[in-house]
Design an enzyme around this catalytic site. Structure first.
Site, PDB file in Angstrom:
ATOM      1  N   LYS A 132       1.333   3.727  -3.216  1.00 34.31           N
ATOM      2  CA  LYS A 132       0.949   5.147  -3.278  1.00 34.31           C
ATOM      3  C   LYS A 132       2.148   6.018  -3.627  1.00 34.31           C
ATOM      4  O   LYS A 132       2.010   7.053  -4.287  1.00 34.31           O
ATOM      5  CB  LYS A 132       0.346   5.590  -1.942  1.00 34.31           C
ATOM      6  N   ASN A 184      -5.811   9.690   8.448  1.00 35.12           N
ATOM      7  CA  ASN A 184      -6.935   8.868   8.932  1.00 35.12           C
ATOM      8  C   ASN A 184      -8.252   9.640   8.960  1.00 35.12           C
ATOM      9  O   ASN A 184      -8.372  10.642   9.656  1.00 35.12           O
ATOM     10  CB  ASN A 184      -6.648   8.353  10.355  1.00 35.12           C
ATOM     11  N   TYR A 212       0.839  -1.210   0.000  1.00 35.49           N
ATOM     12  CA  TYR A 212       0.000   0.000   0.000  1.00 35.49           C
ATOM     13  C   TYR A 212       0.873   1.259   0.000  1.00 35.49           C
ATOM     14  O   TYR A 212       0.725   2.129  -0.848  1.00 35.49           O
ATOM     15  CB  TYR A 212      -0.896  -0.036   1.233  1.00 35.49           C
TER      16      TYR A 212
END
Ligand code: NAD
Ligand code: UDP
Length: 313
Positions: A152, A177, A148
């Site tokens: 990115k 978040n 991940y």
């Protein structure tokens, strides 16, 4: 841009953030093509728009090319919670790399502006706190989160190389978040886990001793930041998140105090490579976008809890 409503492609539009973005764009009178493979997204999230003349739903996987005519591409397609992106890490890396490559190719062909939903995970387990955009990060390239995080990072790289090679119009948001209604009950993220556990009268699971920190942004604030970034001149990367930082234990206490203060907190092993601390430096977003989140954790938890209560009942 042609006359008429702006034509938006939202990849990952049936997911948590994507569906809130679809709502905003539809309410603004724009056209929306919502593209999703339903790995972690749900039709229920966008059911309110099915049949609307400005809305279209496309089942498609971004790892495959697609030809569409659009003005703006909001590229959000990618599983975001560790348990989902680690289910098939090779697919996650392909989604980030090939997905972004395909969407940049589409953007180039139709001269659309593309906004990439990047992440605070590009900073890895940061040695600099809070994290400004110039910090280059501390990612374990071979760990379980790398599919991940590195996915990115290469997606950001591709955006900048398309800009340098082809003059592509890009925008990059590093999202921290985010929580709110429509998170999945079983996606393992901390806010949804704690709320669901408390509503089921189960102990709240603290990974480690709960002293690690995160900074939680309410979804409406985040979507406002994405829209300002897409509409403005600053290309990013730009941090979008709420700078109020909490330990995970404090979050657990806030959640249980709202649902059942008697529930125990149960310590469980800390996952590998779990970042110790995370808080965005949002100075750039404040200056360039005039954006500051306005919903405090205490305010945002209530609608989120209400939503899960209804979901579970
Ligand atoms: P989500 O899992 O709810 O949404 C992702 C959506 O993408 C889902 O609808 C899923 O079905 C779809 N998708 C996944 N792989 C796909 C593929 N190969 N082809 C087509 N569709 C695919 O997650 P979210 O929280 O809404 O995150 C949206 C984006 O924002 C992601 O790119 C994520 O990395 C980024 N982000 C989110 C957060 C957060 O806190 N929510 C933080 C940082 C970055
Ligand atoms: N976490 C926790 N209990 C849970 C779920 C998560 O203590 O039931 C912790 C997790 O170890 C991490 C933090 O909460 O330190 C945030 O986890 P999440 O998966 O939501 O986000 P990320 O780690 O990707 O920032």
């Amino acid at each position: 841009m042609p006359a008429g409503p702006v034509r938006n492609l939202v990849t990952g539009g049936a997911g948590f953030l994507g569906s809130h973005l679809v709502d905003r764009l539809m309410h603004a009178g724009e056209e929306v093509l919502c593209l999703d493979n339903y790995f972690t997204g749900r039709k229920a999230n966008i059911a309110q728009w099915i049949g609307h003349p400005r809305f279209e739903l496309i089942r498609h996987d971004v790892t495959e090319p697609i030809k569409l005519e659009v003005d703006r591409i909001w590229h959000l397609a990618c599983p975001a919670s560790p348990i989902h992106y680690q289910t098939n890490p090779v697919k996650t890396a392909k989604t980030s790399f090939l997905g972004t490559y395909n969407m940049l190719g589409l953007a180039r062909r139709v001269k659309a502006r593309l906004l990439l939903a990047s992440t605070s995970e590009v900073y890895g387990d940061p040695e600099l706190h809070p994290q400004p955009e110039m910090y280059r990060g501390c990612v374990n390239t071979i760990g379980p989160r790398a599919c991940y995080d590195e996915g990115k990072r290469i997606a950001e790289t591709l955006c900048f190389d398309y800009r340098r090679m082809h003059g592509s119009e890009i925008r990059i948001a590093r999202i921290f978040n985010t929580y709110g209604p429509r998170m999945l009950a079983d996606d393992g993220r901390v806010v949804s886990n704690f709320i669901v556990q408390a509503l089921r009268n189960e102990p709240l699971t603290l990974y480690g001793d709960g002293s690690q920190t995160r900074s939680f942004c309410y979804v409406d604030d985040l979507i406002e930041g994405l829209i300002r970034l897409m509409n403005g001149d600053h290309i990013g990367p730009i941090n979008l998140g709420n700078p109020n930082e909490f330990t995970i234990r404090q979050l657990a206490e806030q959640v249980r105090s709202r649902i059942n203060p008697d529930l125990p907190l149960m310590e469980e092993p800390l996952p590998a490579d779990d970042p110790r601390q995370r808080r965005p430096d949002i100075g750039l977003a404040q200056r360039e976008l005039g954006w500051t989140p306005s919903v405090a954790l205490e305010q945002g938890l209530d609608p989120t809890i209400r939503w899960f209560r209804q979901l579970l009942s």
